[in-house]
Design an enzyme around this catalytic site. Structure first.
Site, PDB file in Angstrom:
ATOM      1  N   ARG A 215       0.857  -1.190   0.000  1.00  0.00           N
ATOM      2  CA  ARG A 215       0.000   0.000   0.000  1.00  0.00           C
ATOM      3  C   ARG A 215       0.894   1.240   0.000  1.00  0.00           C
ATOM      4  NH1 ARG A 215      -3.627  -2.710  -1.666  1.00  0.00           N
ATOM      5  NH2 ARG A 215      -5.468  -3.342  -0.522  1.00  0.00           N
ATOM      6  N   HIS A 263      -1.780   0.935  -9.716  1.00  0.00           N
ATOM      7  CA  HIS A 263      -2.442  -0.062  -8.840  1.00  0.00           C
ATOM      8  C   HIS A 263      -3.082  -1.178  -9.679  1.00  0.00           C
ATOM      9  CE1 HIS A 263      -4.260  -0.622  -4.587  1.00  0.00           C
ATOM     10  NE2 HIS A 263      -4.157  -1.795  -5.207  1.00  0.00           N
TER      11      HIS A 263
HETATM   12  P1  NAP Z   1      -1.672 -12.085   3.812  1.00  0.00           P
HETATM   13  O1  NAP Z   1      -1.940 -13.446   3.253  1.00  0.00           O
HETATM   14  O2  NAP Z   1      -2.459 -11.631   4.984  1.00  0.00           O
HETATM   15  O3  NAP Z   1      -0.117 -12.027   4.144  1.00  0.00           O
HETATM   16  C1  NAP Z   1       0.455 -10.972   4.848  1.00  0.00           C
HETATM   17  C2  NAP Z   1       1.884 -11.332   5.239  1.00  0.00           C
HETATM   18  O4  NAP Z   1       2.449 -10.221   5.914  1.00  0.00           O
HETATM   19  C3  NAP Z   1       1.944 -12.523   6.213  1.00  0.00           C
HETATM   20  O5  NAP Z   1       3.045 -13.334   5.913  1.00  0.00           O
HETATM   21  C4  NAP Z   1       2.137 -11.840   7.558  1.00  0.00           C
HETATM   22  O6  NAP Z   1       2.820 -12.614   8.527  1.00  0.00           O
HETATM   23  C5  NAP Z   1       2.994 -10.663   7.159  1.00  0.00           C
HETATM   24  N1  NAP Z   1       2.907  -9.596   8.161  1.00  0.00           N
HETATM   25  C6  NAP Z   1       1.831  -8.885   8.549  1.00  0.00           C
HETATM   26  N2  NAP Z   1       2.160  -8.003   9.518  1.00  0.00           N
HETATM   27  C7  NAP Z   1       3.477  -8.177   9.743  1.00  0.00           C
HETATM   28  C8  NAP Z   1       4.400  -7.565  10.636  1.00  0.00           C
HETATM   29  N3  NAP Z   1       4.036  -6.603  11.496  1.00  0.00           N
HETATM   30  N4  NAP Z   1       5.683  -8.006  10.618  1.00  0.00           N
HETATM   31  C9  NAP Z   1       6.049  -8.997   9.765  1.00  0.00           C
HETATM   32  N5  NAP Z   1       5.230  -9.601   8.891  1.00  0.00           N
HETATM   33  C10 NAP Z   1       3.955  -9.195   8.880  1.00  0.00           C
HETATM   34  O7  NAP Z   1      -1.866 -10.978   2.671  1.00  0.00           O
HETATM   35  P2  NAP Z   1      -1.780 -11.163   1.081  1.00  0.00           P
HETATM   36  O8  NAP Z   1      -3.023 -11.749   0.552  1.00  0.00           O
HETATM   37  O9  NAP Z   1      -0.495 -11.837   0.754  1.00  0.00           O
HETATM   38  O10 NAP Z   1      -1.743  -9.626   0.636  1.00  0.00           O
HETATM   39  C11 NAP Z   1      -0.744  -8.751   1.121  1.00  0.00           C
HETATM   40  C12 NAP Z   1      -1.057  -7.317   0.746  1.00  0.00           C
HETATM   41  O11 NAP Z   1      -0.835  -7.104  -0.647  1.00  0.00           O
HETATM   42  C13 NAP Z   1      -2.513  -6.879   0.926  1.00  0.00           C
HETATM   43  O12 NAP Z   1      -2.815  -6.598   2.274  1.00  0.00           O
HETATM   44  C14 NAP Z   1      -2.564  -5.629   0.059  1.00  0.00           C
HETATM   45  O13 NAP Z   1      -2.142  -4.526   0.815  1.00  0.00           O
HETATM   46  C15 NAP Z   1      -1.517  -5.917  -1.030  1.00  0.00           C
HETATM   47  N6  NAP Z   1      -2.140  -6.144  -2.353  1.00  0.00           N
HETATM   48  C16 NAP Z   1      -1.793  -5.324  -3.383  1.00  0.00           C
HETATM   49  C17 NAP Z   1      -2.330  -5.546  -4.637  1.00  0.00           C
HETATM   50  C18 NAP Z   1      -1.932  -4.699  -5.807  1.00  0.00           C
HETATM   51  O14 NAP Z   1      -2.497  -4.848  -6.895  1.00  0.00           O
HETATM   52  N7  NAP Z   1      -0.955  -3.840  -5.658  1.00  0.00           N
HETATM   53  C19 NAP Z   1      -3.230  -6.589  -4.841  1.00  0.00           C
HETATM   54  C20 NAP Z   1      -3.563  -7.391  -3.773  1.00  0.00           C
HETATM   55  C21 NAP Z   1      -3.006  -7.167  -2.515  1.00  0.00           C
HETATM   56  P3  NAP Z   1       2.150 -13.997   9.086  1.00  0.00           P
HETATM   57  O15 NAP Z   1       2.224 -14.956   7.907  1.00  0.00           O
HETATM   58  O16 NAP Z   1       3.035 -14.383  10.174  1.00  0.00           O
HETATM   59  O17 NAP Z   1       0.746 -13.655   9.458  1.00  0.00           O
HETATM   60  C1  GLV Z   2      -5.735  -4.774  -4.098  1.00  0.00           C
HETATM   61  O1  GLV Z   2      -4.975  -3.908  -3.878  1.00  0.00           O
HETATM   62  C2  GLV Z   2      -6.200  -5.735  -3.129  1.00  0.00           C
HETATM   63  O2  GLV Z   2      -6.031  -5.535  -1.918  1.00  0.00           O
HETATM   64  O3  GLV Z   2      -6.755  -6.749  -3.564  1.00  0.00           O
END
Ligand code: NAP
Ligand code: GLV
Length: 300
Positions: A215, A263
Site C-alpha cells: 500500500r 495499482h
Molecule cells: P496475507 O496473506 O495476509 O499475508 C500478509 C503477510 O504479511 C503474512 O506473511 C504476515 O505474517 C505478514 N505480516 C503482517 N504483519 C506483519 C508484521 N508486522 N511483521 C512482519 N510480517 C507481517 O496478505 P496477502 O493476501 O499476501 O496480501 C498482502 C497485501 O498485498 C494486501 O494486504 C494488500 O495490501 C496488497 N495487495 C496489493 C495488490 C496490488 O495490486 N498492488 C493486490 C492485492 C493485494 P504472518 O504470515 O506471520 O501472518
Molecule cells: C488490491 O490492492 C487488493 O487488496 O486486492
C-alpha cells in the site's frame, strides 16, 4: 463499483445486487461487498451479516469510523490473483536486474548494444510478507533462479527449500542486508504503516531496488526521494500510492529512477468475489472457520 454491479447482475441474475447509493430498504441487505464503503452505510443496515472486501487487503474498510466490527469480514485469497502478483513482481525484478530499458532505448536508436548478462542467482530478492501473495512470489522467483529471502510475523515451516525465512523485528536487519530487490507485500496495519522509511532503506545494500505492491502508506515518500538522490536506492517500482490516482505534478511522475503503474499489479476476478462470498456465507451458517476471515485484532 457500478460497473462491477452491472457485471455481477449479468453473470449472476439470481443475486439482488444494489449500489450503496440506491440500497432501497436497508433491512433487506444481508451482505456488503466493499472497497471503500461510504462512511456510516454499513452501520445503518440492521440485517447485515457479512462484510466482503473485493480485494486481498482490508485496511480501506477502516476508513469508515462506524464500521460494524462485530460482524465477520472476509478478504480474497485466490490463486489467480496470486499468479497475477507473481507475474508483476517477476517483471519488476527481471526487467530491472537485466537492465531491459537500455535495450528499448538502443532499439529506438537502431543500435545493437550488448551488455553483461548477470545470472539470476547473483541477485538477491527479499519479500516483506510471506502470505497468500508473498509466498507465491517467493516460489516463482526462486524457481527462476533468484536467491530469495522472506520476512513474516510468524515462522513459516513450509517454505520452499531454497527460500530462507526471517521472522519479526529482531531478524529484520539481517533480512534487509540480503535484498538487492525488496518487495513489499505486507498488509497495511498500525505496525507496518510507514515502515518503508529512511531507517529501513539504510539497511539495504547500496543501490537496491524497492518494489512497493503493498500500500502507498507503507512508504514514506520523502524518504524514498532522498534515498534515490543519495544513491542508497537505485530504483523504485511503485504500484500503490498514499493518494490514488497519483496527483498531477507529484515528484514521482517524472522521476528517472521511479517506475509507476496505476495499482494494477493484480486484480480479483469478479466471479471469484461472487463465489467466495457465497462460500463465506454458507461457512458462517455452518460455523466453519475460514482463512479468509479478517482478524481485526491482528489488523489483517
Ligand atoms: P496475507 O496473506 O495476509 O499475508 C500478509 C503477510 O504479511 C503474512 O506473511 C504476515 O505474517 C505478514 N505480516 C503482517 N504483519 C506483519 C508484521 N508486522 N511483521 C512482519 N510480517 C507481517 O496478505 P496477502 O493476501 O499476501 O496480501 C498482502 C497485501 O498485498 C494486501 O494486504 C494488500 O495490501 C496488497 N495487495 C496489493 C495488490 C496490488 O495490486 N498492488 C493486490 C492485492 C493485494 P504472518 O504470515 O506471520 O501472518
Ligand atoms: C488490491 O490492492 C487488493 O487488496 O486486492
Amino acid at each position: 463499483m457500478s460497473a462491477m454491479a452491472e457485471a455481477w447482475r449479468a453473470r449472476h441474475p439470481g443475486h439482488d445486487v444494489r449500489l450503496a447509493q440506491a440500497l432501497g430498504d436497508p433491512a433487506e441487505i444481508d451482505v456488503a461487498v466493499c472497497w471503500f464503503p461510504p462512511p456510516g452505510v454499513l452501520a445503518s443496515l440492521p440485517r447485515l451479516r457479512l462484510i466482503q472486501s473485493v480485494g486481498a487487503g482490508i485496511e480501506h474498510l477502516l476508513h469508515d469510523p462506524l464500521l460494524p466490527r462485530h460482524l465477520p469480514a472476509f478478504r480474497i485469497i485466490d490463486p489467480q490473483m496470486a499468479e497475477g502478483m507473481a507475474a508483476y513482481v517477476s517483471w519488476a525484478v527481471i526487467s530491472a536486474q537485466r537492465g531491459m530499458s537500455r535495450y528499448t532505448e538502443a532499439q529506438r536508436a537502431g543500435l545493437w548494444a550488448t551488455a553483461e548478462v548477470e545470472p539470476p542467482r547473483q541477485h538477491r530478492v527479499g519479500i516483506l510478507g510471506l502470505g497468500a501473495l508473498g509466498l507465491n512470489c517467493a516460489r516463482t522467483l526462486s524457481a527462476l533462479g533468484y536467491r530469495v529471502v522472506g520476512w513474516s510475523r510468524s515462522a513459516k515451516p513450509d517454505l520452499p527449500a531454497a527460500v530462507e525465512g526471517f521472522v519479526g523485528a529482531a531478524q529484520l536487519p539481517a533480512f534487509l542486508g540480503r535484498c538487492d530487490s525488496l518487495v513489499c507485500l505486507l498488509p497495511l496495519t498500525a505496525q507496518t504503516h510507514g515502515m518503508l522509511d529512511a531507517a529501513l532503506f539504510a539497511q539495504l545494500p547500496v543501490g537496491a531496488h524497492l518494489i512497493n505492491v503493498g500500500r502507498g502508506d507503507h512508504l514514506v515518500e520523502a524518504d524514498l526521494l532522498a534515498a534515490l538522490s543519495s544513491g542508497q536506492l537505485g530504483l523504485a517500482t511503485l504500484d500503490t500510492f498514499s493518494v490514488e490516482p497519483l496527483p498531477a505534478g507529484h515528484a514521482f511522475w517524472g522521476h528517472p529512477q521511479v517506475r509507476i503503474t496505476p495499482h494494477v499489479a493484480t486484480r480479483t476476478p469478479l466471479d471469484v468475489i461472487a463465489a467466495q462470498l457465497l462460500e463465506n456465507l454458507q461457512g458462517l451458517s455452518h460455523d466453519t472457520p475460514s482463512a479468509r476471515q479478517v482478524n481485526w485484532a491482528r489488523g489483517y
